[in-house]
Design an enzyme around this catalytic site. Structure first.
Site, PDB file in Angstrom:
ATOM      1  N   HIS A 113       0.838  -1.206   0.041  1.00 60.75           N
ATOM      2  CA  HIS A 113       0.024   0.149   0.102  1.00 60.75           C
ATOM      3  C   HIS A 113       0.795   1.403  -0.096  1.00 60.75           C
ATOM      4  CE1 HIS A 113      -3.922   2.112   1.183  1.00 60.75           C
ATOM      5  NE2 HIS A 113      -2.897   3.159   1.878  1.00 60.75           N
ATOM      6  N   GLU A 114       2.087   1.414   0.788  1.00 63.80           N
ATOM      7  CA  GLU A 114       2.623   2.564   0.895  1.00 63.80           C
ATOM      8  C   GLU A 114       3.493   2.775  -0.095  1.00 63.80           C
ATOM      9  OE1 GLU A 114       1.659   4.655   3.066  1.00 63.80           O
ATOM     10  OE2 GLU A 114       0.521   3.417   4.290  1.00 63.80           O
TER      11      GLU A 114
END
Length: 321
Positions: A113-114
């Protein structure tokens, strides 16, 4: 409304899988299946992600190599370190990532995600001048969610463990339920209270509670037993006290699921469109950027595609249960 029977069927499945005589709304917060017993050390997570995100092509793979080799990522917990995870940095710095990695499956998804946020920032800042070197809330979660969708697809294709597969299917079902369906329900209520205010109708507790309760009942169907206190849930949702906002969660997820499907099905043409989207920053309107990437958010098509995915996941869960 046309897609609500899918949510009703999911509620029926939850009730059956959990072995409940009646499904209360608070049961939706309980885990449907045990968390997958999968230990993923950080070096292994890096390797898996490089393979899972390989469909995004060599330019994206190069950003991953820079992030892993260039110390963009503060990986482990430490004394005095901020909790959680996020992507940060400034226009002329790397898009740094803070993690608190603990070798869990969920931590690998957080890393994916990051990295999506950081890659979006990287391509934008490398391409756009400072004034356009950021992106709007409307598209902010697209790149991060595309990465999660590609990781889910890769794990489902490469891992045969039934418990892991069930966990991944439920995880994506829950993401669609909470991010697309629940936020759309919120947006419907938000529209109602805005329209009431525009018509000079007082926004009393009573005036808001019954419409909210009826909306929750309509969305979740006959399988979910609602306590009367559910009528007051709106009061604890902080977004209702901001500007009109929550619909962007649903549009972002729908766009990301559609783009990840195009990347997997079409290959290079879809990748080229996607990388142009990541590189556009805020130099164009969000709607135009997404349309050029292959998703027209002015039509029902992305939502309908996301709900088809939801239906397919329901079929897979039912087959495993």
């Amino acid at each position: 409304d046309a897609n609500l029977p899918l949510l009703h069927h999911y509620m029926h499945l939850r009730k059956k899988i959990m072995g409940l005589e009646e499904l209360r709304f608070y049961d939706l917060y309980a885990p449907l299946v045990p968390e997958a017993d999968l230990v993923v050390p950080y070096p292994e997570a890096k390797s898996i992600l490089q393979q899972a995100l390989a469909p995004l092509g060599p330019a994206y793979a190069d950003v991953l190599r820079q992030a892993f080799a260039g110390r963009w990522i503060d990986v482990y917990e430490n004394s005095g370190k901020h909790s959680g995870a996020y992507s940060g940095g400034a226009y002329d710095t790397p898009a740094f990532i803070l993690l608190n990695y603990q070798d869990r499956l969920n931590d690998m998804f957080t890393l994916a995600h990051e990295l999506g946020h950081s890659a979006h920032s990287y391509f934008t800042r490398r391409t756009q001048p400072f004034v356009y070197g950021d992106y709007t809330i409307f598209v902010a979660e697209v790149a991060s969610t595309v990465n999660e969708a590609l990781l889910t697809d890769y794990l489902l294709k490469t891992r045969q463990d039934p418990a892991l597969r069930k966990h991944l299917i439920v995880q994506q079902l829950e993401e669609i339920r909470t991010t697309l369906l629940r936020q759309t329900m919120f947006a419907t209520f938000e529209l109602h209270i805005h329209q009431s205010a525009e018509q000079d109708q007082p926004l009393t507790t009573e005036a808001m509670s019954k419409p909210y309760f009826d909306l929750v009942a309509r969305y979740h169907g006959p399988e979910v037993v609602l306590d009367e206190e559910m009528a007051l849930e709106w009061a604890r949702i902080p977004h209702f006290y901001y500007n009109f906002y929550v619909y962007q969660y649903a549009t972002g997820l729908s766009a990301a699921l559609a783009l990840s499907r195009q990347i997997l099905d079409e290959g290079q043409p879809a990748v080229d469109r996607y990388l142009r989207f990541l590189s556009t920053g805020s130099s164009r309107s969000s709607i135009d950027m997404l349309r050029d990437a292959g998703v027209d958010m002015t039509t029902p098509a992305p939502i309908e595609q996301a709900m088809r995915t939801f239906g397919q996941l329901l079929d897979q869960l039912e087959a495993l249960s």
